[in-house]
Design an enzyme around this catalytic site. Structure first.
Site, PDB file in Angstrom:
ATOM      1  N   CYS A  35       0.862  -1.186   0.000  1.00 47.83           N
ATOM      2  CA  CYS A  35       0.000   0.000   0.000  1.00 47.83           C
ATOM      3  C   CYS A  35       0.899   1.236   0.000  1.00 47.83           C
ATOM      4  CB  CYS A  35      -1.002  -0.026   1.150  1.00 47.83           C
ATOM      5  SG  CYS A  35      -0.281  -0.010   2.797  1.00 47.83           S
ATOM      6  N   ARG A  41      -3.437  -0.600   5.474  1.00 52.30           N
ATOM      7  CA  ARG A  41      -4.017  -1.692   4.679  1.00 52.30           C
ATOM      8  C   ARG A  41      -3.102  -2.903   4.527  1.00 52.30           C
ATOM      9  NH1 ARG A  41      -5.161   2.070  -0.300  1.00 52.30           N
ATOM     10  NH2 ARG A  41      -3.285   2.996   0.604  1.00 52.30           N
ATOM     11  N   ASP A 153      -7.912   3.760   0.872  1.00 53.15           N
ATOM     12  CA  ASP A 153      -7.041   4.288   1.923  1.00 53.15           C
ATOM     13  C   ASP A 153      -7.904   4.830   3.084  1.00 53.15           C
ATOM     14  OD1 ASP A 153      -5.271   5.662   3.471  1.00 53.15           O
ATOM     15  OD2 ASP A 153      -4.340   6.764   1.813  1.00 53.15           O
TER      16      ASP A 153
END
Ligand code: 4NP
Length: 183
Positions: A35, A41, A153
């Site tokens: 990420c 994440r 996000d």
């Protein structure tokens, strides 16, 4: 091989390619979750996948890691909010953030980006066309969220955003596990 019901994606092909590489070297498949910050994440994806693969034999259990493109959080534990929502699902996230390197394409068989920007950055970083074949999109494995085209996000969101990430990751990691054990 288990069918992934998201038409037009290269996800299944990337897993087949990864399993073929790992099999040729007689070792478990190596997966890198990617990420931006590597504090929300991707460490959650790594922790969740680890959790659901715990019952697999050592010979089959995938080797997992995560990394991010930003690098500004290097050395940090996952975001406190992510650790909190993850702990409610029985997950303890202990990964320390690190920046991704071109050499990750040599070591890992499959590199899974969370959103368009991660995927585009992965293609830019990949040193060869063969390395690009190792890239896939995490949300393509989330078969119960047909219209999700990314794992968004959550950094500037409330806790709902973090829960949404975990729901998508639970779905995607379950599919990934199935693909690995059905080889
Ligand atoms: P992640 O979330 O990419 O899921 O780890 C982010 C964490 C930190 C930042 C951006 C996204 N940041 O800009 O610091």
């Amino acid at each position: 091989m288990t069918e992934i019901k998201k038409p037009g994606t290269n996800a299944e092909k990337a897993v087949e390619n990864a399993l073929r590489i790992a099999r040729s070297e007689e070792r478990p498949v190596r997966i890198l979750f990617v990420c931006l910050g590597n504090i929300c994440r991707s460490p959650a994806a790594e922790g969740m996948m680890q959790h659901i693969c715990n019952d697999m034999s050592p010979a089959q259990r995938p080797e997992l890691d995560s990394a991010g493109f930003y690098g500004g959080h290097a050395g940090e534990l996952p975001d406190r909010r992510m650790r909190m929502v993850a702990s409610r699902r029985g997950l303890v996230l202990t990964h320390r953030s690190r920046k991704i390197h071109e050499s990750d394409f040599d070591y890992f068989d499959l590199l899974l980006g969370m959103d368009d920007s991660n995927i585009s950055d992965l293609h830019d970083l990949a040193p060869t066309p063969e390395a690009e074949c190792k890239i896939a999109r995490m949300s393509d494995f989330a078969v119960n969220y047909q219209y999700a085209d990314c794992v968004p996000d959550p950094y500037y969101d409330g806790l709902d955003g973090f829960e949404n990430v975990l729901n998508l990751l639970e779905d995607a990691t379950t599919t990934l596990r199935k693909l690995i054990i059905s080889e």
